[in-house]
Design an enzyme around this catalytic site. Sequence first.
Site, mmCIF file in Angstrom:
data_model
loop_
_atom_site.group_PDB
_atom_site.id
_atom_site.type_symbol
_atom_site.label_atom_id
_atom_site.label_comp_id
_atom_site.label_asym_id
_atom_site.label_seq_id
_atom_site.Cartn_x
_atom_site.Cartn_y
_atom_site.Cartn_z
ATOM 1 N N CYS A 110 7.625 97.833 26.795
ATOM 2 C CA CYS A 110 6.930 98.434 25.662
ATOM 3 C C CYS A 110 6.869 97.492 24.478
ATOM 4 C CB CYS A 110 7.589 99.763 25.340
ATOM 5 S SG CYS A 110 7.123 100.934 26.619
ATOM 6 N N GLU A 111 6.267 96.365 24.687
ATOM 7 C CA GLU A 111 5.801 95.455 23.651
ATOM 8 C C GLU A 111 4.873 94.478 24.372
ATOM 9 O OE1 GLU A 111 9.806 93.366 22.747
ATOM 10 O OE2 GLU A 111 8.310 91.784 22.547
ATOM 11 N N GLY A 116 15.078 67.432 34.513
ATOM 12 C CA GLY A 116 13.806 67.543 33.788
ATOM 13 C C GLY A 116 12.603 67.072 34.561
ATOM 14 N N GLU A 163 20.535 65.450 37.643
ATOM 15 C CA GLU A 163 20.833 66.882 37.436
ATOM 16 C C GLU A 163 19.566 67.725 37.479
ATOM 17 O OE1 GLU A 163 22.453 67.085 33.524
ATOM 18 O OE2 GLU A 163 24.379 66.311 34.128
ATOM 19 N N PRO A 164 18.873 67.745 38.597
ATOM 20 C CA PRO A 164 17.639 68.520 38.642
ATOM 21 C C PRO A 164 17.915 70.012 38.681
ATOM 22 C CG PRO A 164 18.205 67.750 40.820
ATOM 23 C CD PRO A 164 19.242 67.164 39.895
ATOM 24 N N GLY A 165 17.080 70.770 38.010
ATOM 25 C CA GLY A 165 17.128 72.230 38.133
ATOM 26 C C GLY A 165 15.846 72.657 38.827
ATOM 27 N N TYR A 209 14.562 79.444 36.477
ATOM 28 C CA TYR A 209 14.535 80.138 35.190
ATOM 29 C C TYR A 209 13.792 81.473 35.293
ATOM 30 C CZ TYR A 209 16.044 75.474 34.020
ATOM 31 O OH TYR A 209 16.729 74.286 34.012
HETATM 32 N N1 LLP Z 1 20.792 68.942 32.773
HETATM 33 C C1 LLP Z 1 20.980 69.526 31.584
HETATM 34 C C2 LLP Z 1 22.081 69.073 30.732
HETATM 35 C C3 LLP Z 1 20.130 70.562 31.158
HETATM 36 O O1 LLP Z 1 20.317 71.133 29.983
HETATM 37 C C4 LLP Z 1 19.081 70.995 32.009
HETATM 38 C C5 LLP Z 1 18.171 72.075 31.609
HETATM 39 C C6 LLP Z 1 18.926 70.368 33.257
HETATM 40 C C7 LLP Z 1 19.802 69.342 33.602
HETATM 41 C C8 LLP Z 1 17.864 70.755 34.248
HETATM 42 O O2 LLP Z 1 16.564 70.650 33.752
HETATM 43 P P1 LLP Z 1 15.335 70.923 34.755
HETATM 44 O O3 LLP Z 1 15.434 69.906 35.863
HETATM 45 O O4 LLP Z 1 15.490 72.292 35.277
HETATM 46 O O5 LLP Z 1 14.119 70.789 33.917
HETATM 47 N N2 LLP Z 1 14.185 77.733 30.622
HETATM 48 C C9 LLP Z 1 13.335 76.544 30.564
HETATM 49 C C10 LLP Z 1 14.064 75.291 30.976
HETATM 50 C C11 LLP Z 1 15.307 75.032 30.153
HETATM 51 C C12 LLP Z 1 16.046 73.805 30.604
HETATM 52 C C13 LLP Z 1 17.406 73.748 30.006
HETATM 53 N N3 LLP Z 1 18.206 72.639 30.456
HETATM 54 C C14 LLP Z 1 12.099 76.764 31.425
HETATM 55 O O6 LLP Z 1 11.947 77.837 32.013
HETATM 56 O O7 LLP Z 1 11.226 75.893 31.483
#
Ligand code: LLP
Length: 407
Positions: A332-333, A222, A263-265, A360
């Site tokens: 088309c929306e 997050g 757990e970075p995304g 994402y």
């Molecule tokens: N760990 C868990 C358990 C999670 O559910 C998530 C994201 C992450 C780590 C990584 O979070 P991050 O570092 O990427 O913020 N589609 C949305 C984000 C949904 C996040 C879902 N879970 C967007 O485009 O902002």
Amino acid sequence: MFNALPSAQLLSLADSFGLPLFVYDAATIDRQIDTLKSSFDVPSLEIRYACKALSTIGVLKQIYKHGCGIDTVSPGEMIMALEAGVPASHISFTPSGVLTEEYAFAIEKGVHVHVDQLHVLEWMERHFPGTAITLRFNPGIQAGGHSKLQVGSDGSKFGFLTNQVEEIFKRTSAMSLRVTGVHMHLGSDIGDSGSFDQAYEFLLNVARHWRDSIERIDLGGGFKIPYHPNDHAINIEAFGKKVSKRFNQFCDEIGRNLTMVLEPGKFLVSAAGNLLMEVTGVREEGPLPMAFVSSGFNHFLRPMSYGAYQHIINLSNPDGEVRNYDIVGYLCETDSFATNRPMHAIRKGDILCLMNAGAYGFTMASNYNGRFRPAEVLVGTDGTPALIRRAETIHDLLRTYTGYTPV
Ligand code: LLP
């Protein structure tokens, strides 16, 4: 802040690979991993990249080069991580509300599982006694960007709730399952590291219950990155320093060195990605000029789903006069990428670059309106581009139709 790939290179990739196109920069991913690693000072740090952000195998390989593990939420993601050469010991499974068959799949593969529902614990005790597990808790704290991205508060579906902690402790004490980790994830786009303070204290208090078996404390992901040129990122150095100090005190308190898991995304891949799109036409007659592009929320959902700001530049006309535009997709929306956005003059045939498209983007793409998902290119640290996924074709759309005979 954004992907540093030069415009000339992006234009040349558009030319070679066709549009629309996702382009990722390996050097940006590497830099984000290094920044994260160097911000924490703990006996043991494990990064488990949340691959829901971007799970293309070529990208997973790049991330695993740094020894990072992968956090997954489905058998599909687990298989992609294994396919990328990540050993099961470096993969975790943190699903939400799935069938127990999926946990069985993970355990049989040797993947570490995170559990946040009582019935799953009971099922696991019956079918996989002795398994080492991580328990996910919900600290009851609101943090994160858009309301849809806040998942750490009490009403959320994720994690055992604060009022379940004692009960879960009692239940697991009577089971053979080994609680080796505790976990939380507050949400996405958390820019204020202060939001973590209380949650983190909560998690340490929870961890004390399992002090004899605990090996890992997982803070989730997050960590905010900037989407707007005037936006800020989480101050990861300050956050890392503060959290490491508290973590080390906790290790001293229980007399053992534990592993901190992150757990970075987004933090790892967002800035590394660009979505290149061609302008199909410009309408001058409305209240604002409107630029149409050959892409849409089928390729990049964030603006439509979260009202998210994504920075967009005109690669083809960087010195053009600046005017305000609405930029819309071809679905088309209502399909908006940006509203009333200052842009260098946009002309039919120009190539626009939507920045911060790494996280994402592709993973949330669809075939809505019978559209194909684009190709993905990873530019290596030596500047060499590699096609890591081809664009879909009509065969990809038709092949699950039972009456289809491939030609
Ligand atoms: N760990 C868990 C358990 C999670 O559910 C998530 C994201 C992450 C780590 C990584 O979070 P991050 O570092 O990427 O913020 N589609 C949305 C984000 C949904 C996040 C879902 N879970 C967007 O485009 O902002």
